[in-house]
Design a protein around this motif. Structure first.
Motif, PDB file in Angstrom:
ATOM      1  N   ALA A   1       0.835  -1.209   0.000  1.00 15.88           N
ATOM      2  CA  ALA A   1       0.000   0.000   0.000  1.00 15.88           C
ATOM      3  C   ALA A   1       0.869   1.257   0.000  1.00 15.88           C
ATOM      4  CB  ALA A   1      -0.977  -0.007   1.180  1.00 15.88           C
TER       5      ALA A   1
ATOM      6  N   GLY B   1      -6.688   1.829   2.927  1.00 17.80           N
ATOM      7  CA  GLY B   1      -7.009   0.554   3.554  1.00 17.80           C
ATOM      8  C   GLY B   1      -8.408   0.071   3.241  1.00 17.80           C
TER       9      GLY B   1
ATOM     10  N   GLN C   1      -7.599  -3.806   0.709  1.00 22.97           N
ATOM     11  CA  GLN C   1      -6.284  -4.323   1.085  1.00 22.97           C
ATOM     12  C   GLN C   1      -5.977  -5.522   0.207  1.00 22.97           C
ATOM     13  OE1 GLN C   1      -7.492  -4.850   5.339  1.00 22.97           O
ATOM     14  NE2 GLN C   1      -5.356  -4.197   5.644  1.00 22.97           N
TER      15      GLN C   1
END
Length: 149
Positions: free
Chosen positions: A43, A78, A81
């Motif tokens: 991420a 998030g 994910q």
């Protein structure tokens, strides 16, 4: 028959040398895809920004479509994910010296809004050489029946 073989020989040699010349290109795109997957799992906004084209069109297996900003936003926040991409097959085909298609099947282990999802997919990805770097410009996938193990 002998004449035909003599006429075809240069074309066969040319095709073989073109294929060999594309090997470094396909290796570079394979490495770029490895970096894309790593950036997606991590991420990392910076890494995703570097590997995604500004023209990115990412079509999820659900039919939802994201541009670069929306996809990076969902990953970095998030909301979505990604845990792993397990490639069953990942084939690269150079269409031009600057465009490479990536196609195959994979299982993507992810979570959307906290709900875990394992998607078994057929996919098509498009890579484009932009300013000397391979950038991910498009993705489209569809669900497949569960893999048989």
């Amino acid at each position: 028959m002998k004449r035909l073989l003599l006429l075809l020989a240069p074309f066969v040699l040319l095709a073989g040398s073109l294929s060999a010349a594309m090997d470094p290109v396909l290796d570079a795109v394979r490495s770029a895809d490895d970096a894309r997957v790593a950036a997606t799992v991590a991420a990392s906004k910076e890494q995703l920004s570097a590997v995604f084209s500004d023209d990115l069109v990412y079509t999820h297996s659900s039919g939802a479509v994201n541009d670069k900003a929306a996809l990076i936003g969902a990953i970095v926040s998030g909301k979505t994910q990604y845990f792993s991409f397990d490639y069953e097959s990942r084939d690269f085909v150079a269409i031009t010296p600057n465009i490479v298609l990536m196609r195959g099947r994979c299982t993507i282990h992810s979570a959307n809004s906290g709900q875990k999802v394992d998607n078994y997919l057929a996919y098509l990805g498009v890579w484009r050489l932009e300013n000397g770097a391979w950038r991910f410009v498009a993705w489209q996938s569809c669900h497949l029946p569960p893999a048989k193990h």
